[in-house]
Structure formats: structure tokens, C-alpha cells
Enzyme design. Structure first.
Site, mmCIF file in Angstrom:
data_model
loop_
_atom_site.group_PDB
_atom_site.id
_atom_site.type_symbol
_atom_site.label_atom_id
_atom_site.label_comp_id
_atom_site.label_asym_id
_atom_site.label_seq_id
_atom_site.Cartn_x
_atom_site.Cartn_y
_atom_site.Cartn_z
ATOM 1 N N ASN A 1 -10.421 -3.148 -6.250
ATOM 2 C CA ASN A 1 -9.696 -2.197 -7.112
ATOM 3 C C ASN A 1 -10.371 -1.992 -8.471
ATOM 4 O O ASN A 1 -10.094 -1.013 -9.168
ATOM 5 C CB ASN A 1 -8.238 -2.636 -7.331
ATOM 6 N N ASP B 1 0.836 -1.203 0.000
ATOM 7 C CA ASP B 1 0.000 0.000 0.000
ATOM 8 C C ASP B 1 0.874 1.259 0.000
ATOM 9 O O ASP B 1 1.996 1.251 0.523
ATOM 10 C CB ASP B 1 -0.890 -0.026 1.261
#
Ligand code: FPP
Length: 246
Positions: free
Chosen positions: A65, A17
Site C-alpha cells: 500500500n 477490501d
């Protein structure tokens, strides 16, 4: 590497991340962060292999996503192919076996073909397993396993009374994937984000404030050293563990 003599974790999983913030802080497009993230993947794969990690699973694209802007998805979808074009020769030479988990049928045909090619060309390697989680969600993986089990039960190949954790795990995306020992999350967040929900049951979690594109070998080594300092009790008491130690 730490001077600790404990073994390296057998299975390390990473939530990579911080790409977007890394880019935004530099006045760059978020997609530049993902591209820089590929360099960190490269470094980390090499470090994992050299440090004796058996399985490395990377969260490259989650089921959630798909909700991102199309331009960002397009760039993210171009990365596996670019990565394999450049890295496959080294993976083959270094005996790395590439695998993938997730709902791969949702990937564009070109990406799926690149992934399948990498998987097939490294299928005979028996060194480190490098797993890409693509279009992956932990809950979806569990639901898919349940569906396969039900199909087997309905076909008379499995007696539901015989179902146990071992049989269930064998119906997950990769039957042979061992439990995660160390889960690393970069990007200064402390969440699991639907990653390997079944396999992280007893994982040690190390969160790093470093944004993924800045993740260096020293950060990886420090996460492993932290793991090695932990006492993994698996539900036992510390006294029981010490009594059982050789
Ligand atoms: C999360 O950061 C990261 C992703 C959604 C993608 C991760 C992908 C890579 C690191 C490259 C994958 C490489 C290969 C070879 C497949 P974010 O965008 O959510 O960051 P933010 O939280 O700072 O916005």
C-alpha cells in the site's frame, strides 16, 4: 448467530477490501471509503468480542500500500490515531488487548506513537486480542523471522539442527499469535494478498461479495456459521476424524 453449538473460531483474520470501490460507486473520493471502513472496523471489533472470538487480526495497511497516491496514504495513516482516540476507553473497559504486526518502523513517528500508546495502555488486558497489521507483508514477516533465527544461531543461542516449526513460529512478529482459523476477505476478490502467510496454513477461507464499509454484524455471523459448517481435516481423512470424535 447460528444455532450451531460449535465453538467460535479462536482466531479470525480479515482482509478488509472494497473501500475504494464502495466510495467510487457513490461518486465519493476513495478516501471516503477508508473513513467509512473505520466504522466497519468498530462494528466488527464489537461483534467479535461479543461472539467469543479470541484473536481478531485486521489488515489495515500492507507493505504494498506504500505505492498508493500520497494523499490516500496520508488519510490511511491518520486512521489508527483517530480510531484509538475514540475507541481506546471502550477497549480498556472491555478488557481488549491491542497489538500490532508489520514493519512498524516505516510508519510516520506520530502513527507509531499512537499505536505504541494503545499497545502499552492495553498491555495488561487478557480478553480479546485485537491485532492491527500495519505496513505488513507476510513474506517480510517470514524473512524477519529468519533473520532473527540466524542472529540467534550466530550468537550460539540456537542450534540450527533443533529448528522446527514451533521454534520458527516463535520468531514471527507475535510469538504468541495462534494459527488463523477463519480468514475472511470482503470486496468480492478471492486472494490472500500476502496476509499472514505462515499463520493461515490451515485457515478456512470465506470470501464475501460485500464491500468492507458495508460489512455488518450479520455478514460476520454468516462467515462464522459457514466456518462452523466446514469439516477441518488437517490432512486426515474424514473417516479418521469421525473415529477420533468424542
Ligand atoms: C483495501 O481497500 C483497504 C485498505 C487498503 C485499507 C483498509 C483500512 C481500513 C478499512 C481502515 C483501517 C482502520 C483502522 C482503525 C486502522 P481498497 O482501497 O483496495 O479497495 P478497492 O479494492 O475497492 O479499491
Amino acid at each position: 448467530m447460528s444455532c450451531d453449538t460449535s465453538p467460535a473460531p479462536r482466531h479470525v483474520a480479515i482482509v478488509m477490501d472494497g473501500n475504494g470501490r464502495w466510495a467510487e460507486r457513490r461518486g465519493l473520493a476513495r478516501t471516503q471509503g477508508h473513513r467509512a471502513g473505520v466504522e466497519a472496523v468498530r462494528r466488527t471489533v464489537r461483534a467479535a468480542r461479543e461472539l467469543g472470538v479470541g484473536w481478531l487480526t485486521l489488515y489495515a495497511f500492507s507493505s504494498e500500500n506504500w505505492k498508493r497516491p500520497k494523499r490516500e496514504i496520508d488519510v490511511l495513516m491518520s486512521l489508527p490515531e483517530e480510531f484509538f482516540d475514540r475507541e481506546l476507553p471502550e477497549a480498556i473497559e472491555k478488557n481488549v488487548r491491542i497489538l500490532a504486526i508489520g514493519r512498524l518502523s516505516r510508519l510516520p513517528a506520530r502513527v507509531r506513537a499512537a499505536v505504541e500508546d494503545a499497545v502499552q495502555r492495553t498491555a495488561h488486558n487478557d480478553g480479546m486480542r485485537l491485532v492491527f497489521a500495519l505496513s505488513y507483508g507476510g513474506r517480510a514477516e517470514i524473512v524477519d523471522a529468519a533473520r532473527r533465527l540466524l542472529q540467534n544461531c550466530n550468537a550460539g543461542q540456537l542450534d540450527s539442527a533443533a529448528l522446527d516449526e514451533k521454534i520458527f513460529a516463535a520468531h514471527l512478529d507475535l510469538a504468541e499469535m495462534p494459527d488463523v482459523d477463519l480468514l475472511i476477505r470482503t470486496g468480492a476478490e478471492q486472494r490472500v494478498s500476502n496476509f499472514l502467510l505462515w499463520q493461515i496454513a490451515y485457515a478456512e477461507i470465506v470470501c464475501s461479495g460485500v464491500m468492507w464499509p458495508d460489512f455488518q454484524r450479520r455478514h460476520f455471523e454468516s462467515a462464522i456459521a459457514e466456518y462452523q459448517r466446514r469439516e477441518r481435516r488437517f490432512g486426515l481423512t474424514g473417516a479418521q476424524l469421525r473415529a477420533a470424535a468424542p
